[in-house]
Design an enzyme around this catalytic site. Structure first.
Site, PDB file in Angstrom:
ATOM      1  N   GLY A   1      -0.184  -2.652  12.387  1.00  0.00           N
ATOM      2  CA  GLY A   1      -1.159  -3.481  11.685  1.00  0.00           C
ATOM      3  C   GLY A   1      -2.340  -2.679  11.181  1.00  0.00           C
ATOM      4  O   GLY A   1      -2.268  -1.464  11.029  1.00  0.00           O
TER       5      GLY A   1
ATOM      6  N   CYS B   1      -3.765   3.556   6.344  1.00  0.00           N
ATOM      7  CA  CYS B   1      -4.486   2.761   7.340  1.00  0.00           C
ATOM      8  C   CYS B   1      -5.101   3.615   8.445  1.00  0.00           C
ATOM      9  O   CYS B   1      -5.908   3.119   9.235  1.00  0.00           O
ATOM     10  CB  CYS B   1      -3.576   1.690   7.937  1.00  0.00           C
ATOM     11  SG  CYS B   1      -2.077   2.327   8.709  1.00  0.00           S
TER      12      CYS B   1
ATOM     13  N   GLU C   1     -12.056  -2.810   8.015  1.00  0.00           N
ATOM     14  CA  GLU C   1     -11.136  -1.872   7.381  1.00  0.00           C
ATOM     15  C   GLU C   1     -11.252  -2.013   5.867  1.00  0.00           C
ATOM     16  O   GLU C   1     -11.219  -3.123   5.335  1.00  0.00           O
ATOM     17  CB  GLU C   1      -9.690  -2.151   7.811  1.00  0.00           C
ATOM     18  CG  GLU C   1      -8.696  -1.181   7.177  1.00  0.00           C
ATOM     19  CD  GLU C   1      -7.246  -1.587   7.413  1.00  0.00           C
ATOM     20  OE1 GLU C   1      -6.467  -0.755   7.923  1.00  0.00           O
ATOM     21  OE2 GLU C   1      -6.897  -2.727   7.082  1.00  0.00           O
TER      22      GLU C   1
ATOM     23  N   THR D   1       0.805  -1.228   0.000  1.00  0.00           N
ATOM     24  CA  THR D   1       0.000   0.000   0.000  1.00  0.00           C
ATOM     25  C   THR D   1       0.835   1.273   0.000  1.00  0.00           C
ATOM     26  O   THR D   1       0.456   2.266  -0.620  1.00  0.00           O
ATOM     27  CB  THR D   1      -0.933   0.006   1.223  1.00  0.00           C
ATOM     28  OG1 THR D   1      -0.162  -0.310   2.396  1.00  0.00           O
ATOM     29  CG2 THR D   1      -2.031  -1.026   1.069  1.00  0.00           C
ATOM     30  N   ASN D   2       1.943   1.265   0.724  1.00  0.00           N
ATOM     31  CA  ASN D   2       2.816   2.448   0.809  1.00  0.00           C
ATOM     32  C   ASN D   2       4.270   2.009   0.613  1.00  0.00           C
ATOM     33  O   ASN D   2       5.090   2.154   1.517  1.00  0.00           O
ATOM     34  CB  ASN D   2       2.654   3.134   2.176  1.00  0.00           C
ATOM     35  CG  ASN D   2       1.211   3.429   2.516  1.00  0.00           C
ATOM     36  OD1 ASN D   2       0.559   4.221   1.855  1.00  0.00           O
ATOM     37  ND2 ASN D   2       0.691   2.765   3.534  1.00  0.00           N
TER      38      ASN D   2
END
Length: 385
Positions: A213, A246, A337, A114-115
């Site tokens: 997390g 996140c 999420e 994601t990053n």
């Protein structure tokens, strides 16, 4: 294949431990010179690395990934540049003791899809600042862009006087090789960013570990809030890099007294509220079958693309898909999420009901992470905190 990968990791760890011994001989001035050169090199390539990340992963927004790369280099550098990390860092004359900073040793660092480039650069910087060599295990779906970021950091560090093997990475990462690296006796510390399973694995190695997390973030718009500002903040956060951060909001909780105005403001700003059938269609494509996890194909996609995948259309300019849910938990999968511009929402009749619902959201996959409240009532904010 795993055996070959394990042997390669043994070599990486051996070289990194040699680098650790060289790192330990550097003084503060030398360390700071290295970190500055690394930050400048990463900042210089922030656009190129953002482009590589979008092209390889197929996720997120180029301009936002560029912004993250700037933050991971320039902003991180300025936050640590004056920190003392070598020798005596504090003296307490009253109690008669000194505090000294010493390296931990070789760091195993796990980087998510994601990053990828921003995480690689900031972990490289903090490891160099503390004189700890780092070995990366990149997500296989972001290997090329992550390795490119690590290479930039490595070349800049070595050019400024860092040991030759102060930054390294696994060439063919897998679940097995990542586990082997984390458990390796030559590794002293684990810095893991990823899913709950990965972070759990890091904490289960018996070594010191720093884990980040998932974050199932509730956002409570309480009745005294500045509504226009709250909605603007919410949408800016939820759409940044197509929701891949996140710490971005996942479930919206609104006091009934202001719900109509909040929903109107959201619609004005590109939020599309789904009907029951569209919510069902979205759930079927966004949630992996028989689990309560987001389908990786949905993560970081635009709202329009996700709607297309789900089989319904949205108006041009739609920025966020909003689904009303009757509850939180496994029976309501979209309350999990959702690293994408998908937002669930709930309307509550009291502050007590709102805070209780926020607690349920956090407990459903986001414990220890983030929660948001928009309010002008100080007592409400303090109670929420």
């Amino acid at each position: 294949m795993p055996e070959k990968g394990f042997a390669d990791i043994d070599t990486l760890v051996e070289k990194a431990n040699r680098a650790a011994r060289e790192f330990a001989r550097l003084d503060q001035q030398a360390v700071d010179r290295i970190v500055l050169n690394m930050a400048l090199a990463g900042l210089d390539k922030h656009m190129e690395l953002a482009r590589l990340a979008v092209e390889e992963t197929g996720r997120g927004v180029y301009e936002d990934k560029a912004t993250k790369n700037i933050f991971a280099t320039e902003a991180v550098y300025h936050s640590i540049k004056y920190a003392k990390t070598v020798g005596v860092i504090r003296e307490n004359e009253e109690e008669g003791y000194l505090e000294l900073a010493e390296p931990v040793g070789v760091v195993a660092a796990v980087v998510p899809v994601t990053n990828p480039t921003s995480t690689t650069m900031f972990k490289s910087l903090i490891c160099a600042k503390t004189r700890n060599p780092v070995i990366f295990s990149f997500h296989p779906g972001a290997q090329r862009c992550s390795a490119a970021a690590a290479q930039i950091m490595l070349e800049a560090a070595v050019a400024a006087g860092a040991p030759e093997n102060c930054i390294a990475w696994i060439e063919n990462p897998s679940y097995e090789t990542t586990g082997y690296l984390m458990r390796h006796p030559g590794v002293a510390l684990i810095v893991a960013t990823g899913g709950a399973g990965l972070v759990r694995a890091a904490y289960s190695t018996g070594k010191p570990a720093l884990g980040v997390g998932p974050g199932n973030v509730p956002c409570y718009i309480e009745k005294t809030a500045n509504l226009r500002r709250a909605v603007t903040d919410l949408i800016m956060s939820k759409t940044f890099d197509n929701g891949l951060i996140c710490a971005s909001e996942q479930s919206l909780i609104i006091d009934r007294e202001v719900a109509e105005e909040v929903i109107s403001l959201m619609k004005e700003n590109g939020c599309y509220f789904l009907n029951e059938e569209e919510t069902r269609l979205l759930e079927s494509v966004a949630v992996e079958q028989d689990t309560c996890t987001l389908d990786p194909r949905v993560a970081g996609q635009s709202a329009a693309r996700i709607a297309e995948m789900a089989g319904f259309s949205v108006p041009p300019g739609t920025r966020v898909l909003v689904a009303g849910l009757p509850g939180v938990g496994p029976e309501h999968p979209l309350s999990m999420e959702k690293l994408s511009p998908i937002l669930s929402y709930h309307i509550v009749d009291s502050f007590e009901e709102g805070t209780e619902l926020c607690e349920k959201v956090v407990e459903y996959g986001g414990l220890g992470h983030t929660a948001v409240i928009h309010s002008e009532d100080r007592r409400a904010i303090e109670h929420f905190s």
